[in-house]
Write a protein that holds these residues in place. Structure first.
Motif, PDB file in Angstrom:
ATOM      1  N   PHE A  32      -6.628  -5.601   9.233  1.00  0.00           N
ATOM      2  CA  PHE A  32      -6.799  -4.746   7.896  1.00  0.00           C
ATOM      3  C   PHE A  32      -5.733  -3.312   7.916  1.00  0.00           C
ATOM      4  O   PHE A  32      -5.491  -3.011   7.205  1.00  0.00           O
ATOM      5  N   PHE A  33      -6.035  -2.820   9.195  1.00  0.00           N
ATOM      6  CA  PHE A  33      -5.681  -1.581   9.302  1.00  0.00           C
ATOM      7  C   PHE A  33      -3.863  -1.580   9.129  1.00  0.00           C
ATOM      8  O   PHE A  33      -3.310  -0.612   8.874  1.00  0.00           O
ATOM      9  N   GLY A  34      -3.389  -2.721   9.602  1.00  0.00           N
ATOM     10  CA  GLY A  34      -2.001  -2.876   9.242  1.00  0.00           C
ATOM     11  C   GLY A  34      -1.648  -3.185   7.825  1.00  0.00           C
ATOM     12  O   GLY A  34      -0.515  -2.859   7.528  1.00  0.00           O
ATOM     13  N   PHE A  35      -2.400  -3.087   6.911  1.00  0.00           N
ATOM     14  CA  PHE A  35      -2.201  -3.168   5.693  1.00  0.00           C
ATOM     15  C   PHE A  35      -2.530  -1.868   4.771  1.00  0.00           C
ATOM     16  O   PHE A  35      -2.167  -1.795   3.486  1.00  0.00           O
ATOM     17  N   ILE A  36      -2.978  -1.050   5.371  1.00  0.00           N
ATOM     18  CA  ILE A  36      -3.356   0.432   4.746  1.00  0.00           C
ATOM     19  C   ILE A  36      -2.090   1.044   4.667  1.00  0.00           C
ATOM     20  O   ILE A  36      -1.236   1.217   5.598  1.00  0.00           O
ATOM     21  N   GLY A  37      -1.751   1.609   3.435  1.00  0.00           N
ATOM     22  CA  GLY A  37      -0.542   1.989   3.078  1.00  0.00           C
ATOM     23  C   GLY A  37       0.203   1.698   1.969  1.00  0.00           C
ATOM     24  O   GLY A  37       0.859   2.114   1.253  1.00  0.00           O
ATOM     25  N   TRP A  38      -0.544   0.424   1.287  1.00  0.00           N
ATOM     26  CA  TRP A  38       0.003   0.026   0.130  1.00  0.00           C
ATOM     27  C   TRP A  38      -0.384   0.966  -1.223  1.00  0.00           C
ATOM     28  O   TRP A  38       0.226   1.226  -2.077  1.00  0.00           O
ATOM     29  N   GLU A  39      -1.462   1.642  -0.880  1.00  0.00           N
ATOM     30  CA  GLU A  39      -1.997   2.758  -1.822  1.00  0.00           C
ATOM     31  C   GLU A  39      -1.064   4.004  -1.888  1.00  0.00           C
ATOM     32  O   GLU A  39      -1.421   4.965  -2.746  1.00  0.00           O
ATOM     33  N   ASN A  40      -0.447   3.996  -0.698  1.00  0.00           N
ATOM     34  CA  ASN A  40       0.457   5.344  -0.388  1.00  0.00           C
ATOM     35  C   ASN A  40       1.529   5.416  -1.424  1.00  0.00           C
ATOM     36  O   ASN A  40       2.329   6.415  -1.542  1.00  0.00           O
ATOM     37  N   ALA A  41       1.946   4.516  -2.274  1.00  0.00           N
ATOM     38  CA  ALA A  41       2.896   4.289  -3.336  1.00  0.00           C
ATOM     39  C   ALA A  41       2.113   5.060  -4.441  1.00  0.00           C
ATOM     40  O   ALA A  41       3.157   5.689  -5.326  1.00  0.00           O
ATOM     41  N   ALA A  42       1.181   5.094  -4.786  1.00  0.00           N
ATOM     42  CA  ALA A  42       0.626   5.606  -5.914  1.00  0.00           C
ATOM     43  C   ALA A  42       0.753   6.873  -5.992  1.00  0.00           C
ATOM     44  O   ALA A  42       0.798   7.688  -7.184  1.00  0.00           O
ATOM     45  N   PRO A  43       0.600   7.954  -5.005  1.00  0.00           N
ATOM     46  CA  PRO A  43       0.786   9.371  -5.023  1.00  0.00           C
ATOM     47  C   PRO A  43       2.412   9.802  -5.441  1.00  0.00           C
ATOM     48  O   PRO A  43       2.486  10.870  -5.792  1.00  0.00           O
ATOM     49  N   VAL A  44       3.375   8.961  -5.147  1.00  0.00           N
ATOM     50  CA  VAL A  44       4.696   9.336  -5.551  1.00  0.00           C
ATOM     51  C   VAL A  44       5.314   8.792  -7.012  1.00  0.00           C
ATOM     52  O   VAL A  44       6.340   8.802  -7.150  1.00  0.00           O
ATOM     53  N   ALA A  45       4.285   7.989  -7.718  1.00  0.00           N
ATOM     54  CA  ALA A  45       4.473   7.542  -8.877  1.00  0.00           C
ATOM     55  C   ALA A  45       5.235   8.558  -9.945  1.00  0.00           C
ATOM     56  O   ALA A  45       5.876   8.069 -10.491  1.00  0.00           O
ATOM     57  N   GLU A  46       4.850   9.718  -9.667  1.00  0.00           N
ATOM     58  CA  GLU A  46       5.267  10.796 -10.540  1.00  0.00           C
ATOM     59  C   GLU A  46       6.845  11.052 -10.325  1.00  0.00           C
ATOM     60  O   GLU A  46       7.413  11.685 -11.129  1.00  0.00           O
ATOM     61  N   GLU A  47       7.457  10.690  -9.128  1.00  0.00           N
ATOM     62  CA  GLU A  47       8.513  10.784  -8.813  1.00  0.00           C
ATOM     63  C   GLU A  47       9.453   9.631  -8.897  1.00  0.00           C
ATOM     64  O   GLU A  47      10.561   9.717  -8.418  1.00  0.00           O
TER      65      GLU A  47
END
Length: 443
Positions: free
Chosen positions: A209-224
């Motif tokens: 599961f740790f290998g899939f942590i990061g998909w949520e990292n796109a949410a903070p750049v949504a404003e850009e």
């Protein structure tokens, strides 16, 4: 409302980030946010604890990642701000719940993000000194983290542009290694399928599961992101397909071709040993270098996402408002980026004092990320309009809840961090600055 390039700053409204990230840039950000540990370190670790059964864990999580990432993309399209998951919770359950989620998200990111930077430093140091001590490797990792923070001061376009070239080269080299190693594998290693018992599937799921942590990292750049309604669906499809294919290919290659070691060799050496199988040559330094570069890219992407969370929380008054100010020339949240250094230093210092490796952070933080994802999905039950994505979200909520028992003591740590976040939110709210008092740019 987005700031116009070249226009004078308007200090009467909260600062806004520029939309400058297209589909290709979002794909690069997605892939580099996820792929480092998942393709290099975790396949060998999962194989060691579950044998061929680990392939089932990979398959289940790859299937899970498609709706997982799709839901994050849809929520990011509906609420394209740099607050990420905290914004989803706020929209669904109100301001206080959003603030608690924001603090919990930030604590989790600051505690868990250093894992990949430290692993990158360990690999890069091993390329020149394989016998280096653990503390020396941690210091090398700290240097990698500082480097990635400084790169993010150049802006999102420069950061993703450099990552595009390097990531393309690294992925090509990984594909070559897989293609060369697979024909030399021994498929009899796939039996028995569950040598450690079916109960090992839970442990394998926790590790993979740790290998899939990061998909949520796109949410903070949504404003850009430019045109998020079109860019997010395209970016998510390309990124998940690429990552899923490469993950399973590497996991299968490790299963059939990676030689077992009786001396308890570090999982960091797994890719190096696989490279030796593929080429028949001792390319240890090259293998460590390649692994270190890929992990560095992931560290850079995580620094980017976390800095945007800091910026958004400062803009809302949860953190000191000066962290939300943007540089006048590049429109970059410089102070928010630099604030990562003391934040990451806590985890790194704790590992140095105890002489522990970054693997400690993986086991401790996995369940906290699951809770963050669950917050987003539960928020989605209120925010997503009726339709296929909303129904899919209900399935993902059920699947995520079913996964939690497999995370064992890590769940206790996650709940403790959530309680700390509740207390921290209450303390921080006493000093919160109303958003209307914020200034726009850094002078």
């Amino acid at each position: 409302m987005t700031a116009v390039e070249g226009a004078p700053p308007d200090s009467s409204r909260p600062p806004q980030l520029r939309r400058q990230l297209g589909t290709s840039g979002l794909v690069i950000h997605y892939v580099t946010s996820v792929m480092g540990a998942g393709v290099l370190l975790i396949p060998a670790l999962a194989w060691r604890v579950a044998g061929p059964l680990s392939l089932l864990a990979w398959g289940l999580l790859i299937l899970y990642s498609f709706p997982f990432a799709l839901i994050f993309a849809k929520l990011s399209t509906l609420h394209p701000t740099s607050k990420g998951v905290a914004r989803f919770v706020e929209a669904a359950f109100g301001p206080r719940a959003g603030r608690i989620a924001a603090v919990f998200l930030l604590i989790t990111l600051l505690a868990g993000n250093p894992v990949l930077g430290l692993a990158a430093g360990r690999c890069l140091l091993a390329a020149v000194d394989p016998a280096a001590s653990n503390r020396a490797a941690l210091l090398a990792g700290a240097a990698v983290i500082v480097f990635c923070v400084l790169v993010n001061l150049l802006g999102i376009k420069v950061s993703t542009g450099a990552q595009t070239v390097v990531l393309g080269t690294v992925v090509l080299l990984l594909a070559v290694v897989i293609c060369l190693a697979l024909p030399k594998g021994d498929h009899t290693r796939l039996t028995p399928f569950a040598p450690h018992g079916w109960g090992a599937l839970g442990t394998a799921l926790l590790i993979c599961f740790f290998g899939f942590i990061g998909w949520e990292n796109a949410a903070p750049v949504a404003e850009e992101v430019r045109d998020p309604e079109r860019t997010f669906p395209r970016g998510i499809f390309y990124a998940v397909s690429c990552v899923g294919l490469l993950y399973f290919a590497m996991a299968f290659t490790v299963a059939v071709a990676l030689p077992d070691t009786a001396d308890g060799a570090s999982d960091l050496t797994a890719f190096v040993r696989l490279l030796h199988v593929a080429t028949g040559a001792g390319l240890e330094s090259g293998g460590y270098l390649l692994a270190g570069v890929l992990l560095l890219l992931t560290t850079n992407a995580w620094c980017l996402g976390t800095s945007r969370v800091v910026f958004a929380l400062a803009r809302d008054g949860i953190l000191p408002t000066r962290l939300s100010r943007l540089s006048a020339h590049r429109h970059i949240p410089v102070r928010a980026v630099l604030a990562l250094l003391p934040g990451y230093a806590v985890s790194v210092a704790a590992l140095l004092v105890t002489d522990s490796s970054e693997a400690t952070l993986i086991k401790a933080s996995s369940a906290t990320y699951v809770l963050i994802f669950l917050m987003a999905f539960v928020s989605g039950t209120r925010l997503l309009p009726r339709g296929p994505v909303a129904y899919l979200n209900l399935v993902v909520v059920a699947a995520t809840l079913a996964m939690l028992p497999f995370f064992g003591f890590s769940v206790v740590i996650a709940l403790a961090m959530l309680l700390v976040s509740v207390a921290a939110e209450r303390w921080l709210s006493r000093y919160a600055t109303p958003p209307k008092q914020k200034r726009g740019t850094l002078t």
